[in-house]
Design an enzyme around this catalytic site. Structure first.
Site, PDB file in Angstrom:
ATOM      1  N   ASP A 151     -33.976 -12.631  37.327  1.00  0.00           N
ATOM      2  CA  ASP A 151     -32.645 -13.022  38.221  1.00  0.00           C
ATOM      3  C   ASP A 151     -34.352 -13.723  39.148  1.00  0.00           C
ATOM      4  OD1 ASP A 151     -33.879  -9.686  37.776  1.00  0.00           O
ATOM      5  OD2 ASP A 151     -33.499 -10.197  39.429  1.00  0.00           O
ATOM      6  N   ASP A 211     -29.169  -4.079  40.169  1.00  0.00           N
ATOM      7  CA  ASP A 211     -30.090  -3.188  39.790  1.00  0.00           C
ATOM      8  C   ASP A 211     -29.718  -1.828  40.099  1.00  0.00           C
ATOM      9  OD1 ASP A 211     -32.781  -2.521  39.443  1.00  0.00           O
ATOM     10  OD2 ASP A 211     -33.134  -3.243  41.666  1.00  0.00           O
TER      11      ASP A 211
END
Length: 376
Positions: free
Chosen positions: A271, A92
């Site tokens: 996720d 991320d």
RNA sequence: GGGGAGAUACCGAAGCGGUCAAACGGGGCAGACUGUAAAUCUGUUGGCUCAGCCUUCGUAGGUUCGAAUCCUGCUCUCCCCA
């Protein structure tokens, strides 16, 4: 990276596919365990492979940049070498930290100025250097730098925020396309759709994101406080636009039910910290429903942790023993619960894939949704 | 044998005449957790026919309009001296 679509559900938008990376294959739909600081909290990579059967995990740009820092990661030869995980990694960008650490950051046109939560030092994240950092971490999938506004954002803020994210996206892509991988394997870049809870903004954002024709696309800014119906609606609006022949990644979601509902709306990748964080806090997800292991009702229950379980601890340990571990604050409890939950999430998406391929997804999904949220 | 200190809710421990069903910590019970500043956080913890009432601060009496708080006896703990 390559994506091939194998099956599309006839009754829903659910799909089954396959992603190929230089670190291996990922069957979709897929759930990706979160390993923010380079470790899926409490779980050995061997257990991630053998018990959880994870095919990809996450790392986080902001956290890894602050600690251990880029120099260490470079010396290590990238995160894979550093943490011993040799399957794919997605990082991320730190966009979520723009949201979760909002008291410690200042947004400018140039980027986001962060105050480190570790020592208070100042750092500037830009769409460009966030790409560089993820190159250095060695992520297989690099995420665009975005602003993730909260779920109750008003239209004006959402619009400005989306436009900022779009500008950042353009710059991020430019940077990515003008730089090379550091460690000899391929990397790919996913842009992120924003637009909060507004259909027209989501539509615009999805069109903008799709126009870049990247190898995969992400949906961000959901499950951040808005009602679930709004989230589902936004997913539908966006997925009607994002190309069907590219994987779609719904960031940060979610509960088992959220995941099934999103799969049925055409999402391929997920996720979430929920299986690990809630596992550490004593919550177990099972096919029959949710278990709070600390509850007194398990005190004398010597039946297996989960009769339908998919990791070897599910039949090795009893609920009574697991409750004991949590009550006694033994670290084994959170570890086992985390592995169990990740194995369950893995089973959930694998089974969804199977049901999609055999044409029975909708019926199966509806049945699962009715029982997954039950409290046992 | 002599001198001293103390007994408070599940445990530890404040309170030392009314605002005390009793601070605080632990334990117990329950809840939250969605791109991880989280192995964290929150609530609750005498009973009930629950905006009120009842029973509780070792025990039995007493003083007072009123006591966990003051007085007396008793029981039990701990410390020091012999």
């Amino acid at each position: 990276m390559q994506f091939s679509l194998e099956h599309t559900c006839q009754d829903t938008s659910a799909r089954a596919g396959e992603i190929m990376t230089d670190h291996g294959r990922i069957s979709t739909p897929i759930f990706m365990p979160v390993g923010t600081v380079g470790s899926v909290k409490g779980i050995h990579v061997t257990d991630l492979e053998k018990e959880v059967k994870a095919s990809i995990i996450l790392g986080n740009t902001y956290h890894l940049y602050l600690r251990p820092g880029l120099e260490v990661l470079r010396q290590a030869g990238g995160l894979h070498r550093f943490n011993g995980w040799n399957r794919p990694i997605l990082t991320d960008s730190g966009g979520f930290q723009v949201f979760s650490l909002s008291e410690n950051r200042k947004l400018t046109h140039e980027g986001a100025e962060f105050r480190s939560h570790l020592d208070g030092s100042k750092h500037l994240f830009t769409p460009e250097n966030v790409v560089d950092i993820q190159r250095t971490i060695g992520a297989d999938i690099i995420m665009a730098f975005d602003e993730c506004p909260p779920g109750d954002t008003d239209y004006k803020y959402a619009l400005n925020s989306m436009e900022l994210t779009h500008q950042w996206l353009k710059r991020g892509i430019e940077q990515f396309d003008h730089t090379e991988p550091h460690y000899g394997y391929g990397q790919t870049f996913f842009p992120i759709v924003q637009g909060a809870g507004f259909r027209d903004l989501r539509k615009r954002s999805a069109e903008y994101v799709a126009s870049f024709g990247r190898e995969g696309n992400a949906i961000g800014g959901l499950a951040v406080g808005e009602p679930e119906e709004v989230m589902y609606e936004m997913i539908e609006v966006v997925n009607a636009i994002l190309p069907a022949d590219k994987p779609r990644y719904l960031m940060g979601v979610g509960t088992p039910v959220n995941i099934l509902e999103a799969i049925s709306r055409g999402v391929d990748m997920f996720d979430c910290v929920m299986p690990t964080r809630n596992g550490r806090n004593g919550m177990l997800f099972t096919r029959q429903g949710i278990i709070n292991l600390r509850n007194e009702k398990w005190k004398h229950d010597f039946s297996p942790l989960d009769v339908d379980g998919h990791c070897s601890f599910d039949t090795l340990y009893s609920r009574a023993y697991m409750r004991h571990l949590f009550i006694a604050k033994e670290m084994l409890g959170p570890q086992i619960a985390s592995i169990h939950n990740l194995a369950f999430y893995r089973w959930l998406v694998t089974e969804a894939r199977h049901q999609i391929k055999t044409g029975t997804f909708l019926q199966w999904k509806n049945q699962m949704v009715s029982q997954l949220a039950r409290r046992l």
